[in-house]
Design an enzyme around this catalytic site. Structure first.
Site, PDB file in Angstrom:
ATOM      1  N   ASN A   9      33.978  30.127  45.425  1.00  0.00           N
ATOM      2  CA  ASN A   9      34.899  30.967  46.079  1.00  0.00           C
ATOM      3  C   ASN A   9      35.253  30.381  47.449  1.00  0.00           C
ATOM      4  OD1 ASN A   9      36.385  32.918  47.213  1.00  0.00           O
ATOM      5  ND2 ASN A   9      34.902  34.633  47.139  1.00  0.00           N
ATOM      6  N   ARG A  93      37.258  30.936  41.739  1.00  0.00           N
ATOM      7  CA  ARG A  93      38.283  32.099  42.015  1.00  0.00           C
ATOM      8  C   ARG A  93      39.597  31.684  42.855  1.00  0.00           C
ATOM      9  NH1 ARG A  93      37.890  36.406  47.021  1.00  0.00           N
ATOM     10  NH2 ARG A  93      39.374  37.961  45.990  1.00  0.00           N
ATOM     11  N   HIS A 182      41.886  42.154  43.022  1.00  0.00           N
ATOM     12  CA  HIS A 182      40.636  42.532  42.885  1.00  0.00           C
ATOM     13  C   HIS A 182      40.434  42.686  41.419  1.00  0.00           C
ATOM     14  CE1 HIS A 182      40.047  44.827  46.888  1.00  0.00           C
ATOM     15  NE2 HIS A 182      39.604  43.562  47.058  1.00  0.00           N
ATOM     16  N   ARG A 243      43.793  47.133  56.724  1.00  0.00           N
ATOM     17  CA  ARG A 243      45.121  47.298  56.329  1.00  0.00           C
ATOM     18  C   ARG A 243      45.811  48.485  56.129  1.00  0.00           C
ATOM     19  NH1 ARG A 243      43.408  43.676  51.521  1.00  0.00           N
ATOM     20  NH2 ARG A 243      43.207  41.463  52.576  1.00  0.00           N
ATOM     21  N   GLU A 386      31.560  40.025  41.012  1.00  0.00           N
ATOM     22  CA  GLU A 386      32.425  39.241  40.685  1.00  0.00           C
ATOM     23  C   GLU A 386      32.041  37.961  40.445  1.00  0.00           C
ATOM     24  OE1 GLU A 386      34.362  40.870  44.489  1.00  0.00           O
ATOM     25  OE2 GLU A 386      36.269  40.420  43.461  1.00  0.00           O
TER      26      GLU A 386
END
Ligand code: AMP
Length: 402
Positions: A9, A93, A182, A243, A386
């Site tokens: 990642n 990823r 996601h 956010r 993940e």
């Protein structure tokens, strides 16, 4: 036989990695390189297979090439080097795969060019992901490298959910649509939730609530995503750590015309200085709960706004799916913050949703039900993974050729 998969990642200033043995899905090693390009870069490596302790050192790591070489050195020191014939592939990823990448994809020059072409819609993530891929390809040119896209799981959304109600020609010209993110987590968690219910993914409808620092919800019908809360970028949807999530887009014109702010300033405001941090100064749910317990009104209001939005999405996705078998909470907040789970479903008994206070408060590592016995809709905590999902998808693509 090659049965190992390395998952990478690669972010703009960090690289995280995990090495798996796909014979038993075990983790052999994990680590990260942080603050790449600074004088005080950190390299941390944990040899999990040997039950070893984490090794850490700080010092300059100039760029991604140096970071991957540091990682390769650490792995080699444990006899798990990148040159090992047991390494089957590297899984990367990649945040944005656009409309084009609906599946994990073996990387070649053409795929790299396509990921590069998507940079305008993912300027923060795709360049770093691509750097990781290119550097890893240079280190092991002969090894299959697989890109696993955060957007891929959402490419099954119908046009009615994926399109914004704006002029079609303008939208198409600029590739403006709802992509969602996601996806690797939503895919993993929706499947694991079906598993927890003892059913096949095709048999169940699940609302997945991925509540981390970034947060998104998805509606998954029979294993396929039919709606998700993030859009063109990860800014849309739920209230997140920093956010704003959903907002009247006219706020932006107002800030430009009346507030005199530039597009970049508003971008920073909405992505980095809004959400929980904008509302109360903290984005860590633990800290917010602590402040609420001390009677802090700002923290309480931030929490209430967060929950209000979350509830609206649960209701919306209930309507989208028609029948819901399970609601699954995952990621840092979803897995750990019992008060968030309790508040999110409070008052939704009429929809068959409730949590059992004792089950909700109990801690545990694996997937678990927190709804009362015999509830019409299962409410579950399902830890996401993940990296495991990327390893599984990568191995499924290349492992069978070994
Ligand atoms: P993630 O992005 O999935 O790593 O989630 C990170 C977020 O999870 C943090 O910013 C915290 O808000 C939240 N978090 C982690 N541990 C806890 C906990 N024990 N209780 C409440 N929130 C937590």
């Amino acid at each position: 036989m090659s049965t190992r998969v390395l998952v990478l990642n690669s972010g703009s200033s960090s690289v995280k990695y995990q090495l798996f043995d796909m014979r038993d899905n075990s983790r052999l090693a994990a680590g990260l390189v942080e603050r790449i390009g600074e004088r005080t870069s950190l390299v941390r490596h944990t040899p999990l297979a040997a039950g070893g302790r984490a090794r850490e050192r700080t010092g300059p790591v100039a760029d991604h090439d140096a970071a991957l070489k540091a990682m390769a050195g650490e792995l080699a020191a444990d006899g798990l080097g990148l040159d090992s014939p047991e390494l089957a592939a590297i899984g990367h990823r990649v945040v944005h795969g656009g409309k084009r990448f609906t599946e994990p994809t073996v990387v070649d020059d053409r795929v790299c060019a396509e990921i590069e072409r998507l940079i305008p819609v993912a300027p923060l993530h795709n360049p770093a992901n691509l750097t990781g891929i290119r550097t890893a390809r240079a280190l092991r040119p002969d090894l299959p490298q697989v890109a696993v896209f955060d957007t891929a799981f959402h490419t099954t959304m119908p046009e009615s959910a994926a399109r914004y109600a704006i002029d079609v020609k303008t939208a198409d010209e600029h590739r403006i649509r709802r992509y969602g993110f996601h996806g690797t987590s939503h895919a993993y968690v929706s499947r694991a939730t079906a598993d927890l219910l003892g059913k096949a993914p095709e048999e169940v409808n699940v609302i997945v609530l991925h509540l981390g620092n970034g947060a998104s919800a998805s509606a998954v019908r029979g294993g396929r995503c039919v709606d998700t809360s993030m859009g063109l970028t990860p800014l849309e949807g739920l209230v997140m750590g920093t956010r704003s999530g959903d907002m009247d887009p006219a706020v932006i014109f107002h800030l430009m015309r009346v507030g005199g702010m530039s597009a970049d300033e508003i971008d920073t405001l909405l992505n980095k200085k809004s959400g929980l941090v904008g509302l109360c100064g903290d984005n860590d749910m633990r800290e917010i709960r602590r402040r609420i317990d001390e009677g802090d009104e700002r923290a309480k209001l931030a929490f209430d706004i967060y929950i209000h939005r979350l509830k609206k999405y649960i209701g919306a996705y209930y309507a989208v799916l028609g029948r819901v078998d399970a609601v699954a909470f995952t990621a840092g907040v979803g897995e750990n913050a019992a008060p968030v789970r309790e508040a999110a479903v409070a008052g939704l008994e009429g929809m068959g949703l409730a949590v059992d206070a004792e089950r909700n408060a109990a801690r545990g590592d694996g997937p678990r039900l927190i709804s009362p016995e015999g509830a019409r809709v299962a409410v579950a905590v399902v830890p996401t993974d993940e990296e495991m999902e990327i390893a599984t998808q990568t191995y499924a693509l290349v492992g069978k050729n070994n």
